[in-house]
Design an enzyme around this catalytic site. Sequence first.
Site: not given
Length: 363
Positions: A91, A191-197
């Site tokens: 990482k 969290g509804v950003g890149k993955v959450g949405h």
Amino acid sequence: MTDVTGVPVDALRTLFHSDQGGHEQVVICQDRATGLKAVIALHSTALGPALGGTRFYPYASEEEAVADALNLSRGMSYKNAMAGLDHGGGKAVIIGDPERIKTEELLLAYGRFVASLGGRYVTACDVGTYVADMDVVARECRWTTGRSPENGGAGDSSVLTAYGVFQGMRASAQHLWGDPTLRGRKVGVAGVGKVGHHLVQHLLSDGAEVVVTDVREESVRRITDLHPEVSVAADTDALIRTEGLDIYAPCALGGALDDTSVPVLTAKVVCGAANNQLAHPGVEKDLADRSVLYAPDYVVNAGGVIQVADELHGFDFDRCKAKASKIFDTTLAIFARAKVDGIPPAAAADRIAEQRMAEARRR
């Protein structure tokens, strides 16, 4: 306190002397001309070149950035092992606010540092970095995935990350309620950003009742504009206390499960996309003591790394989706192992991953 290299002593103690260490290599990168300050951590290459994303984040201190790189890279070793990939764990973190300091020149400088490792580390997107950024990094480094289709890549890996989390939820439902469906279940997504949405879309399609929260109002608005039936919680604290919540899905930054949140969780299942959800060792036992089923984060969120790994061999979406579908079976196998061994699922997943890495080292 730092040593002669300027690296925080606590970070070196973690690296060389703690159970959280054991890393093969940690590279401190700096390019004064562009303002780049980065840390690249390679935890293990037992299974193959280390693979993991690049996080671009305004850390409060360099010590915090080093600690995050160490923790995240270690998690990638376990994630890649459990996903059945021929990759170790690595990482990178870039220190700073991407909204303020991210430039093409900085990303190119970062690409040169990754390239200097000669293929021991393969990078991709993470928090604060996107497909367009990987296209830039790839101009200096051929060991870059998560690129756009126009540049020979697979595009947005969050699609399959969300799909894998959904499979982990289905497995959790099968294990706890005897039916692999979320229909009629109330699921809280933090969290509804890149993955959450994307995850919300899967849940609604499966008939779940969804409650969301996010620190960014625009992210919440994007969901509610498309799906007015989705409820909104004021913040994560309100979400985890929601009455009747069946599943809690942490999909933002790590450390969501701690001594404050676990005692007030109303959900019976925790299954989300965020990395390093357990704030410290022992939280997994706290969850088990409260009869909360925990689907290990690095197992269920492996869809994205499955996608970017496939990109190295000529991306095929259907092949990747088929691999990500197996997260359902892997999650069930972890729950079964946990029951047989009398340990929490997180510990069971660690044992399986460690066994695969140990076998690879003996070959």
